[in-house]
Motif scaffolding. Structure first.
Motif, PDB file in Angstrom:
ATOM      1  N   ASP A  94       0.839  -1.208   0.000  1.00  0.00           N
ATOM      2  CA  ASP A  94       0.000   0.000   0.000  1.00  0.00           C
ATOM      3  C   ASP A  94       0.867   1.248   0.000  1.00  0.00           C
ATOM      4  N   TYR A 151       2.097   1.695  -3.506  1.00  0.00           N
ATOM      5  CA  TYR A 151       1.021   2.238  -4.337  1.00  0.00           C
ATOM      6  C   TYR A 151       0.874   3.738  -4.097  1.00  0.00           C
ATOM      7  N   SER A 152       0.963   4.149  -2.818  1.00  0.00           N
ATOM      8  CA  SER A 152       0.810   5.560  -2.472  1.00  0.00           C
ATOM      9  C   SER A 152       1.918   6.398  -3.098  1.00  0.00           C
TER      10      SER A 152
END
Length: 221
Positions: free
Chosen positions: A105, A108-109
């Motif tokens: 995550d 992805y950020s």
């Protein structure tokens, strides 16, 4: 519980029906009676009193039971321990899956943030270039409109049949001067060749993609 308790109290010899079984043949490992030892099938065998063999065998069986029970307790303890290991493995697996999800995550950020920044860079240059070209369009449009009106005025002057009126009008509005000035206005401002090209915003992510494909779990400390 005792097996056939009542029958065992009066167990009789099959060969000598009137004789009780009271001794134990050690060679044949079978209970028998005294007559079988003296005259029968066990006369050459070594025998022992039935109570003594009974107590010895019962003691050995009791020891065996104790060993089995102790072994069963150890096995149960091992099973309990391994069940706890299974629960710990499942809990650790869930925790590591959660940690892995958080790591990805985060990636992805970062990708989304960087994508947003790069898109904004393209948008800023796109807007600047479009604004410049639209400004030039307005400038050329204004010039075209003024030139068209001047052409229209010149055509109307050309249609004047009276020479004095024609010359008076021509000098009055300074038509020739205006035409001369209009023709001298520079219209050289225009986008340079390739101005519309935006290819310099291309990126190469092959090496990044390859790095992402090689993401692996760390080994050792």
């Amino acid at each position: 519980r005792p097996l056939h308790a009542k029958a065992e109290q009066h167990l009789m010899c099959e060969e000598h029906e009137d004789e009780r079984i009271n001794i134990y043949c050690l060679r044949c490992e079978a209970p028998t009676c005294s007559l079988c030892k003296v005259f029968g099938a066990h006369k050459d065998c070594e025998v022992a009193p039935l109570p003594a063999v009974y107590q010895r065998q019962k003691s050995e069986l009791s020891d065996g039971i104790a060993m089995l029970v102790a072994g069963n307790d150890r096995i149960q303890a091992i099973i309990t321990q391994m069940e706890e290991i299974c629960r710990t493995i499942e809990e650790n697996g869930r925790r590591q899956k959660q940690h892995l999800g958080l790591r990805f995550d985060s990636l992805y950020s970062i990708l989304e943030e960087r994508k947003k920044e790069l898109l904004q860079s393209i948008a800023r240059e796109q807007e600047a270039k479009v604004q410049r070209v639209r400004g030039l369009i307005r400038q050329y449009g204004d010039h075209l409109e003024a030139s068209s009106k001047l052409v229209e005025s010149a055509i109307q002057a050309m249609e004047e049949p009276q020479m004095a009126v024609y010359l008076q009008h021509l000098l009055g509005v300074c038509l020739l001067c205006r035409i001369t000035d209009m023709s001298k206005v520079s219209m050289s401002s225009r986008p340079e060749p390739g101005y519309e090209n935006m290819d310099h915003f291309s990126i190469n992510v092959d090496y990044v993609a390859e790095m992402l494909r090689t993401i692996e779990f760390q080994t050792g400390a």
